[in-house]
Design a protein around this motif. Structure first.
Motif, PDB file in Angstrom:
ATOM      1  N   ASP A 334      -3.166  50.904  27.177  1.00 18.45           N
ATOM      2  CA  ASP A 334      -2.665  50.511  28.488  1.00 18.45           C
ATOM      3  C   ASP A 334      -3.727  50.804  29.540  1.00 18.45           C
ATOM      4  N   GLY A 335      -4.175  49.739  30.238  1.00 14.20           N
ATOM      5  CA  GLY A 335      -5.142  49.953  31.308  1.00 14.20           C
ATOM      6  C   GLY A 335      -6.504  50.359  30.787  1.00 14.20           C
ATOM      7  N   ASP A 424      -0.403  56.110  25.860  1.00 15.34           N
ATOM      8  CA  ASP A 424      -0.930  54.833  26.350  1.00 15.34           C
ATOM      9  C   ASP A 424      -1.577  53.975  25.264  1.00 15.34           C
ATOM     10  N   GLY A 425      -1.412  54.348  24.000  1.00 13.46           N
ATOM     11  CA  GLY A 425      -2.052  53.585  22.933  1.00 13.46           C
ATOM     12  C   GLY A 425      -1.066  53.137  21.873  1.00 13.46           C
ATOM     13  N   ARG A 426      -1.448  52.124  21.124  1.00 11.81           N
ATOM     14  CA  ARG A 426      -0.592  51.610  20.057  1.00 11.81           C
ATOM     15  C   ARG A 426      -1.457  51.003  18.968  1.00 11.81           C
ATOM     16  N   ILE A 427      -1.040  51.187  17.697  1.00 15.09           N
ATOM     17  CA  ILE A 427      -1.709  50.591  16.541  1.00 15.09           C
ATOM     18  C   ILE A 427      -0.675  49.820  15.744  1.00 15.09           C
ATOM     19  N   THR A 428      -0.988  48.575  15.411  1.00 14.87           N
ATOM     20  CA  THR A 428      -0.111  47.782  14.551  1.00 14.87           C
ATOM     21  C   THR A 428      -0.942  47.195  13.426  1.00 14.87           C
ATOM     22  N   LEU A 429      -0.361  47.180  12.222  1.00 12.71           N
ATOM     23  CA  LEU A 429      -1.070  46.702  11.042  1.00 12.71           C
ATOM     24  C   LEU A 429      -0.189  45.739  10.259  1.00 12.71           C
TER      25      LEU A 429
END
Length: 566
Positions: A334-335, A424-429
């Protein structure tokens, strides 16, 4: 340190009573005792401190000194607080056995002498080890003769009694001491990695100190040899890919010399990390070429030619052409101005470097190099794409899962990486099924991407989805790409087609007739002019090859849709 240096330190209040010719002896440690026989606690080279409580009369001095000499101690220091003066019989016994003897003034605590000796001995050993570390780093920089970080971790153990391990941000054990001792448990590795990532995200400077149970650890960041904390535009660019050095000790009260030594060790490890990073260049380029061919709709023959080039690099010595699997990852913040593609690429390489529980691709039973040397990862935009080779199974397909499994992948990384992502972070697999040829690679890519979009629709900082979750009812939705539909069809029917081609078993026609007859054994056998037992054998073979159950409505629907879309 030497006895002469102890005598020259006024603050210790030592007075020499005998053994002037032995002052060049080396002191390797210190021990305080009032036991009549302390031999079981001596290993040689100690300065023994005693309050003389063991001495009942003059006859006790001779056997006590003899025991010390046989144990190989460096010297004896006797306190004057108990008796006022050191007894003459002890002075005579030490002179007879050439054991240096000091008197300790009553105003000096044994703890003061102990602290001084330990600090000096540790500092000198650290200095010697620092020189070894520096020499080792130069050797590793100039060639492979250094032997990797394991050697220096062993030196930390043997010279400074420090157990240390190198961990990845996901908690993967990269290197550890080879000397005997209990291994660092996987759950401990994961928790240490999580603590390190959480501390790094808050901007705290290392070493980070953490206590798990009754054990204290100090965590030192391992950054690229060309990287400094001031050079990073944003900590989020590297927090999910940097290694760490975990030391089983509390570094809170360490002197600067020892902290500098551990910093040198992290620099040495950074050299090894840079070496591995450079080794990935060829694999990255191969993955980038295959990705571009698949995305631009290149002919299967052209993709197959590129895959034939990649196979010997990723799985050298493999006899048959491998199967392939695609894993897609996206890291989103984010940002801020964070370049997400390279971060996702480095992260996916680390994630797939570890053997995964229940995952055939991550196990050590496959031919070829270790998992870290088998994975080729490219990136396009903010998305990383991994090309995972799987040895082609010579035996007939039995419907079992192989390769990277989304659930196992998620289980191995969720804890540590969630700590590094913060708020503020995200990981998708997303994980595709294995494909057997170049024709299926584009479908596998789209399948992995669509599975990632399924994962992205879920709550949580770290989410993953596999091809198994793209069920038949999902394929009916209008936004599902045609390539994903084709991949689903190929995955379900290809084992049957391959079997029919080799054995002329007519499993596909049998399946079509069985579904048309609504699963009626009698009507289907009559239509195909077969005995019911022969039909049951064929249906059993279909279920065995696909891992499905034709008595279940869901599996019948899957087969029905696959046949209609084929």
């Amino acid at each position: 340190m030497r006895l002469r240096a102890l005598l020259a330190t006024d603050a210790l209040g030592l007075r020499l009573l005998g053994g002037e010719d032995e002052l060049d002896r080396t002191v390797r440690g210190v021990m305080t005792t009032d036991l009549r026989d302390p031999s079981r606690y001596l290993s040689g080279g100690e300065l023994v401190l005693t309050g003389l409580a063991w001495r009942r009369d003059a006859a006790d001095s001779e056997p006590f000194v003899r025991i010390l000499v046989q144990a190989g101690v460096a010297a004896l220091a006797a306190g004057e607080a108990e008796l006022g003066d050191v007894p003459e019989d002890l002075i005579v016994a030490c002179a007879r056995h050439r054991l240096p003897l000091f008197a300790v003034h009553e105003s000096v605590a044994f703890a003061t002498i102990t602290e001084h000796v330990v600090r000096q001995v540790s500092g000198e050993r650290a200095g010697d080890l620092a020189a070894v570390v520096d020499r080792h780093r130069r050797m590793m920089t100039s060639g492979p003769a250094g032997g990797g970080p394991d050697v220096v971790l062993d030196l930390l153990g043997s010279d400074l009694d420090l157990r240390a391990w190198v961990l990845s941000p996901t908690g993967r054990l990269v290197a550890g001491p080879k000397a005997a001792g209990p291994a660092l448990a996987a759950d401990v590795c994961a928790r240490l990695a999580a603590e390190h990532l959480a501390a790094t995200r808050t901007g705290r400077h290392g070493p980070h100190r953490v206590t798990l149970g009754a054990t204290a650890y100090s965590l030192f960041p391992v950054r690229s040899s060309g990287h400094s904390p001031q050079a990073a535009r944003d900590v989020r660019e590297t927090v999910l890919s940097d290694w760490l050095l975990a030391v089983e000790a509390d570094a809170g009260d360490w002197p600067e010399e020892r902290l500098d030594l551990l910093h040198g060790v992290t620099q040495l490890i950074a050299v090894e990390r840079d070496r591995r990073e450079a080794a990935r260049t060829v694999r990255r380029r191969l993955a980038q070429e295959v990705l571009e061919l698949a995305q631009t709709g290149a002919a299967p023959a052209e993709i197959a030619a590129r895959l034939r080039v990649a196979a010997p690099v990723l799985l050298p010595g493999l006899g048959a052409a491998p199967h392939w699997q695609v894993v897609v990852a996206r890291v989103e913040w984010d940002g801020g101005d964070v370049e997400e593609g390279p971060a996702a690429q480095a992260l996916l390489e680390e994630v797939l470097a570890a053997p995964l529980p229940g995952s055939a691709s991550g196990g050590h039973d496959l031919a070829g190099p270790e998992p870290a040397d088998r994975i080729a990862v490219a990136y396009t935009g903010g998305e990383a794409v991994a090309l995972v080779p799987l040895p082609a199974v010579a035996a007939e397909h039995d419907g079992s899962e192989s390769g990277v499994l989304a659930d196992a992948l998620l289980e191995s990384i969720r804890g540590p990486l969630t700590a590094g992502l913060g708020d503020d972070g995200r990981i998708t697999l997303g994980v595709s099924a294995a494909v057997h040829s170049a024709e299926g690679l584009r479908g596998a890519l789209e399948e992995a991407r669509h599975a990632r979009r399924v994962a992205a629709a879920r709550p949580g900082r770290v989410c993953a989805a596999g091809h198994q979750e793209l069920a038949s009812h999902v394929l009916l939705l209008p936004f599902v790409p045609d390539d994903v539909r084709r991949a689903f069809t190929a995955r379900l029917l290809d084992p049957l087609r391959d079997y029919d081609r080799r054995h002329r078993a007519e499993l596909i026609p049998t399946l079509e007739a069985f579904l048309d007859c609504d699963g009626s054994w009698t009507r289907c056998a009559t239509r195909l002019h077969l005995h019911v037992n022969t039909l049951r054998y064929r249906v059993g073979r279909i279920e065995q090859l696909t891992g499905r159950d034709l008595s279940r409505l869901e599996d019948k629907l899957d087969f029905f849709l696959a046949l209609r879309m084929s």
